[in-house]
Design an enzyme around this catalytic site. Structure first.
Site, short mmCIF file in Angstrom:
data_model
loop_
_atom_site.label_atom_id
_atom_site.label_comp_id
_atom_site.label_asym_id
_atom_site.label_seq_id
_atom_site.Cartn_x
_atom_site.Cartn_y
_atom_site.Cartn_z
N LYS A 40 0.40 -1.27 -0.31
CA LYS A 40 -0.08 -0.08 0.02
C LYS A 40 1.12 1.42 -0.02
CE LYS A 40 -0.57 0.93 5.09
NZ LYS A 40 -1.81 0.72 5.94
N GLY A 45 8.90 -2.17 3.24
CA GLY A 45 7.93 -1.20 3.69
C GLY A 45 9.09 -0.74 5.19
N GLY A 186 10.77 6.42 26.15
CA GLY A 186 11.34 4.97 26.05
C GLY A 186 12.66 4.94 26.19
N HIS A 456 45.08 -11.41 12.36
CA HIS A 456 45.68 -10.07 12.94
C HIS A 456 46.26 -9.99 12.51
CE1 HIS A 456 47.77 -9.08 16.50
NE2 HIS A 456 48.54 -8.94 15.55
#
Length: 480
Positions: A40, A45, A186, A456
Site C-alpha cells: 500500500k 516496508g 522509552g 591478526h
C-alpha cells in the site's frame, strides 16, 4: 476515469512488501509459482524506508562526526559542521537505491506488483483498493496467501503523532534541522539508538523510562557500557516515570509531564520537562486490524499478533503469516526467514522455522549483539554451561580503533563443549555475532572456534580468545 472492479487470480498472494513479504515473493517466484505482491505504500516496508536502513545511515553519519570531533588523543583536531538536511538527503538516497532494487528483483522473478490496500472478502479472496482518487479496486482470488503487513509505532495516551511536536521514530528520522532539546519516551532499543544519534548531533536529550533501567531483556553487563556511554554523551535519564501529558511551554517548546510509575516507591511527585521535540519510542504493534482477517477465519491474540506454527502457517491451512505481524522477536531478518519458509512450504518443500540461532542486534554505542542462549537460559534448559569471555581492552585491534569498551562472551555445554550462545557488547558486535550464530547453527564446539585461525590484528580474534578462555587456555587474558 474510474477503473471497474475486475477479478484476477494468483497461486500465491502476499500482502506487504517489507523484508518478510518481498523475500517471500522472490523465493516463491524462484520456485516457479505465480505470485502477486500487494503493497500500500513503499516497497521495502518500514525497515528499508523508515526504520532499519535510515536509522543505521544516520547512526553511521553521526558516529563519523562525533569520532572526528573527539579524536584529540589520536592527534586529530576537528570541529565538524553538521548539515542535517544534507545528511537526511544522503540517507534518502541510500533508501531509494535499496527500495528500487527490491522492485527490480521482484519483477526479475516474475512477481506481479500491485499498489493498494488488501482486505479479505473470504478465505480465498481479497479486495485490493488502489490509492489515489478514481483508482478503484479489484478482486483477487488466491490459492495460498502470506500476510506480511509488519508493525507500526505504538501510540500512548495524550501523545498522538499528528500533533506537530510529537514524533514517532519515522518522523524523527526525517527531521531536516537539529532540535536544541528532545524528550524521548522509552529507553528500549529504538529510544536508545535515536537518543545516541541526537546527542551526537548536539541535542540535549532526556529519556523517560517507566522501568528502572534501559533496554529490558538484555543482561546488565551488556547494558552497562551503553548506559555509561550515554552518560558521557550528556544524555539524562528519568527512570520510574511515565509520560502522562504535554502542553505548550512559554519558550515556543513543549512541556512534558511525567508521573511516577506504579513501581516507583522513591517519588510521589510529577516531573515537568521542557524540550523542543518529543519522541515517543515505547515499542511497536502488529498491523493486523486493517485486513478483515475474520473474513478469512483467522484470529489474532490480544496484541493483534497472528499466531503461526513452525511452518509459518496460521489457523487457516492455506494462509501464512511472516514478520512482525507474526509476533516477537520483531526483527527484519527473522521476518525474511519466515517469509522464505512460508514460500517453500507452499511449494511443497520440507522447510521449517528455527529460532535457535536467531541473532538480535542493537545499534547503540557501543553495539550489542546476542545469539542463542544466555547463561541463565542454558541453566534453565538443564545444561551445565561453561562461559568464556574476552575484553576488548585486551584486543590490539580494538585499541587501534580507540573503541575498547565491552567484551565477547561465549556460552557452551560443559561436557562436550557445544556452543549454545553468545553475547557481545562493543565495536562491530553486529558483525562479530555472525560467526557465533554459525557455530550455534552447526553445533560447533569450543575447540572448533578456538582452533580456527583468526587473522591478526582483528576484532574477530576476540571470539577465538573467548572460546579459549572457556577452555582455560586463552593467551591474551587471564583464564578463569
Amino acid at each position: 476515469m474510474v477503473v471497474g472492479d475486475v477479478t484476477t487470480g494468483t497461486d500465491v498472494l502476499i500482502i506487504g512488501a517489507g523484508p518478510a513479504g518481498y523475500v517471500a515473493a522472490i523465493r516463491a517466484g524462484q520456485l516457479d509459482m505465480d505470485v502477486t505482491l500487494v503493497e500500500k505504500e513503499a516497497y521495502g516496508g518500514t525497515c528499508l524506508n523508515h526504520g532499519c536502513i535510515p536509522s543505521k545511515a544516520l547512526i553511521t553519519a553521526t558516529d563519523i562526526a562525533h569520532e572526528a570531533a573527539t579524536a584529540e588523543e589520536m592527534g586529530i583536531h576537528a570541529d565538524p559542521a553538521i548539515d542535517l538536511a544534507g545528511m537526511v538527503e544522503w540517507k534518502d538516497g541510500v533508501v531509494d537505491q535499496l527500495t528500487g532494487g527490491v522492485e527490480k528483483l521482484c519483477k526479475a522473478n516474475q512477481v506481479t506488483l500491485l499498489e493498494g490496500t488488501a482486505t479479505f472478502d473470504d478465505e480465498h479472496t481479497v479486495r485490493v483498493s488502489h490509492s489515489g482518487e478514481g483508482q478503484g479496486s479489484e478482486t483477487l482470488e488466491f490459492e495460498n496467501a502470506i500476510v506480511a503487513t509488519g508493525s507500526r509505532p505504538i501510540e500512548i495516551p495524550n501523545f498522538e503523532y499528528g500533533d506537530e511536536p510529537i514524533l514517532n521514530s519515522r518522523q524523527a528520522l526525517a527531521l531536516d534541522s537539529v532540535p536544541d532539546s528532545m524528550v524521548i519516551v522509552g529507553a528500549g532499543y529504538i529510544g536508545m539508538e535515536l537518543a545516541t544519534v541526537f546527542a551526537k548531533l548536539g541535542t540535549d536529550v532526556t529519556v523517560i523510562e517507566m522501568l528502572d533501567s534501559i533496554m529490558p531483556g538484555y543482561d546488565d553487563d551488556l547494558k552497562r557500557p551503553v548506559k555509561q556511554r550515554a552518560n558521557d554523551l550528556g544524555i539524562e535519564f528519568e527512570f520510574g516515570y511515565t509520560a502522562s501529558e504535554w502542553h505548550d511551554s512559554d519558550d515556543d517548546g513543549v512541556r512534558v509531564v511525567a508521573e511516577p510509575a506504579p513501581e516507583n516507591d522513591d517519588s510521589d511527585a510529577a516531573l515537568e520537562l521542557d524540550a523542543e521535540k518529543v519522541l515517543v519510542a515505547v515499542g511497536r504493534e502488529p498491523v493486523s486490524d486493517t485486513l478483515a482477517l475474520e473474513a478469512a477465519g483467522i484470529e489474532t491474540d490480544e496484541r493483534g499478533i497472528i499466531e503461526t506454527d513452525s511452518h509459518a502457517r496460521t489457523s487457516a491451512e492455506h494462509i501464512f503469516a511472516a514478520g512482525d505481524v507474526a509476533g516477537e522477536p520483531m526483527l527484519a531478518h527473522k521476518g525474511s526467514m519466515e517469509g522464505k519458509v512460508a514460500a517453500e512450504v507452499i511449494a511443497g518443500e520440507p522447510s521449517a522455522i528455527d529460532h535457535q540461532a536467531m541473532p538480535a542486534v542493537v545499534f547503540t554505542d557501543p553495539e550489542i549483539a546476542t545469539v542463542g542462549l544466555t547463561e541463565s537460559e542454558a541453566e534453565a534448559d538443564g545444561f551445565d554451561p561453561v562461559v568464556g569471555t574476552f575484553p576488548f581492552r585486551a584486543s590490539g585491534r580494538a585499541l587501534t580503533t580507540g573503541e575498547t569498551d565491552g567484551f565477547v562472551k561465549i556460552i557452551a555445554e560443559e561436557s562436550e563443549g557445544y556452543v549454545l550462545g553468545a553475547s557481545i557488547v562493543g565495536p562491530e558486535a553486529s558483525e562479530l555475532v555472525a560467526e557465533l550464530g554459525l557455530a550455534v547453527e552447526l553445533g560447533a564446539t569450543l575447540e572448533d572456534v578456538a582452533s580456527t585461525v583468526h587473522a591478526h590484528p582483528t576484532l574477530s580474534e576476540s571470539v577465538m580468545e573467548a572460546a579459549e578462555n572457556a577452555l582455560g587456555h586463552a593467551i591474551h587474558t587471564l583464564n578463569r
